[in-house]
Design a protein around this motif. Structure first.
Motif, PDB file in Angstrom:
ATOM      1  N   THR A  84       0.821  -1.210   0.000  1.00 17.33           N
ATOM      2  CA  THR A  84       0.000   0.000   0.000  1.00 17.33           C
ATOM      3  C   THR A  84       0.857   1.264   0.000  1.00 17.33           C
ATOM      4  OG1 THR A  84      -0.221  -0.049   2.420  1.00 17.33           O
ATOM      5  CG2 THR A  84      -1.952  -1.138   1.109  1.00 17.33           C
ATOM      6  N   ALA A  85       2.021   1.205   0.642  1.00 11.49           N
ATOM      7  CA  ALA A  85       2.916   2.366   0.611  1.00 11.49           C
ATOM      8  C   ALA A  85       3.381   2.627  -0.813  1.00 11.49           C
ATOM      9  CB  ALA A  85       4.114   2.130   1.536  1.00 11.49           C
ATOM     10  N   TRP A  86       3.672   1.552  -1.542  1.00  7.04           N
ATOM     11  CA  TRP A  86       4.092   1.703  -2.936  1.00  7.04           C
ATOM     12  C   TRP A  86       2.935   2.215  -3.793  1.00  7.04           C
ATOM     13  CZ3 TRP A  86       2.457  -0.889  -7.409  1.00  7.04           C
ATOM     14  CH2 TRP A  86       3.222  -0.617  -8.563  1.00  7.04           C
ATOM     15  N   LEU A  87       1.715   1.675  -3.588  1.00  4.35           N
ATOM     16  CA  LEU A  87       0.554   2.148  -4.347  1.00  4.35           C
ATOM     17  C   LEU A  87       0.309   3.640  -4.104  1.00  4.35           C
ATOM     18  CD1 LEU A  87      -2.013  -0.767  -3.804  1.00  4.35           C
ATOM     19  CD2 LEU A  87      -0.799  -0.207  -5.919  1.00  4.35           C
ATOM     20  N   PHE A  88       0.527   4.087  -2.865  1.00  2.00           N
ATOM     21  CA  PHE A  88       0.352   5.505  -2.549  1.00  2.00           C
ATOM     22  C   PHE A  88       1.393   6.355  -3.285  1.00  2.00           C
ATOM     23  CE2 PHE A  88       1.559   8.979   0.482  1.00  2.00           C
ATOM     24  CZ  PHE A  88       0.488   9.802   0.206  1.00  2.00           C
ATOM     25  N   ARG A  89       2.646   5.913  -3.270  1.00  5.54           N
ATOM     26  CA  ARG A  89       3.689   6.672  -3.973  1.00  5.54           C
ATOM     27  C   ARG A  89       3.460   6.693  -5.485  1.00  5.54           C
ATOM     28  NH1 ARG A  89       6.974   3.916  -0.250  1.00  5.54           N
ATOM     29  NH2 ARG A  89       7.607   2.418  -1.847  1.00  5.54           N
ATOM     30  N   GLU A  90       2.837   5.632  -6.004  1.00  6.55           N
ATOM     31  CA  GLU A  90       2.560   5.572  -7.443  1.00  6.55           C
ATOM     32  C   GLU A  90       1.308   6.357  -7.832  1.00  6.55           C
ATOM     33  OE1 GLU A  90       4.282   3.674 -10.099  1.00  6.55           O
ATOM     34  OE2 GLU A  90       5.789   4.084  -8.552  1.00  6.55           O
TER      35      GLU A  90
END
Length: 302
Positions: A84-90
């Motif tokens: 989810t942290a990666w999805l947020f950054r993307e």
């Protein structure tokens, strides 16, 4: 982007930016797909942007109901937070719900370990089995010797190349978690096993597919982790009273015996390749015998 394209980009992120191993990447992708599958079952018309804290909690609850252990649920929660942290950054998510996700605390239990005499018996059995210069027996002896002598992980063992072994200084160069490199020392018995394997065993099994791999399967390819686990189980099965351990058990036994022999905890941390000393403290234990010995030596009223 489609879900498939997102997963491909996520895998590239884990591989190139986080430096995760292929084994870890597969586990992270499996967890991410499990989460997405749960979301689709709960809300068939949903998208990745609909992942919320409620969805994450519902997913973890479903894993618990299906029988997953607390340690497994805790690990998957950590994996979900990474996703989810990666999805947020993307830009797929407007906010990171994983930042507020709290998983159940895992109960870490120490695995069984070999006594020093059991470890010696296992290594003696492996050495006697290799006495006739059978290539597979020589390899099996080296597998057990290196795992116990160095305390390296089974994945690190199977990833070794011939040039990673420095026989002159009795060191093995290991690429560990996070693509971090370290050197692990090994003793004279392991050095003898390396000599025998390189001189007789490996040439007999080497094939065009062998490449630089140190340890080979019977068809000449690089030894895989499943084969290494079977080797350890088979060797320990001939030792009366020895617990049925895999390579991880040999790693833990090595660390325990180092501590019992008086090694500093930070030395053990370096040998095992732990980033945190706290991990080493959880991973190892000090025997009652060593506690008594230290008490007898150091306490004025002993």
């Amino acid at each position: 982007m489609t879900d498939s394209a997102v997963m491909d980009r996520y895998a590239a992120h884990l591989r190139l930016q986080r430096g995760r191993s292929e084994h870890t990447i597969r586990a992270y992708l499996s967890d991410a797909r499990s989460l997405v599958g749960h979301l689709e079952r709960e809300a068939p018309d949903s998208a990745l942007s609909d992942i919320t804290l409620t969805v994450l909690r519902s997913w973890l609850a479903s894993l618990s109901r299906s029988g997953s252990a607390r340690t497994s649920v805790s690990r998957r929660a950590s994996s979900a937070r990474t996703f989810t942290a990666w999805l947020f950054r993307e830009g797929v998510l407007d906010a990171d719900p994983g930042a507020r996700l709290v998983a159940p605390t895992s109960r870490r239990t120490l695995p069984a370990v070999l006594r020093a005499d059991q470890a010696a018996a296992a290594l003696t059995a492996a050495e006697s089995g290799a006495a006739q210069d059978d290539p597979l027996a020589l390899r099996d002896r080296l597998v057990v010797e290196l795992l116990y002598s160095t305390g390296i992980r089974v994945g690190e063992l199977c990833g070794l190349d011939v040039d990673d072994v420095d026989l002159g200084r009795r060191l093995v160069r290991v690429i560990g978690k996070g693509n971090k490199e370290r050197s692990a020392p090994f003793g004279r018995p392991a050095a003898d096993a390396v000599h025998a394997w390189l001189g007789v065993g490996r040439p007999a099994l080497a094939a065009p597919a062998s490449g630089p791999a140190l340890l080979l399967g019977k068809r000449g390819g690089r030894l895989d982790q499943r084969q290494a686990r079977s080797i350890v189980h088979d060797v320990l099965s001939v030792v009366p009273g020895a617990p049925d351990l895999g390579p991880h058990g040999l790693r833990h036994s090595a660390a325990t015996h180092l501590l019992e022999g008086g090694a500093d905890l930070r030395v053990v941390q370096e040998i095992l390749g732990h980033a945190s000393l706290a991990t080493t403290q959880l991973y190892t234990h000090v025997s009652v015998e060593r506690l008594r010995a230290v008490h007898d030596q150091a306490h004025p009223r002993a």
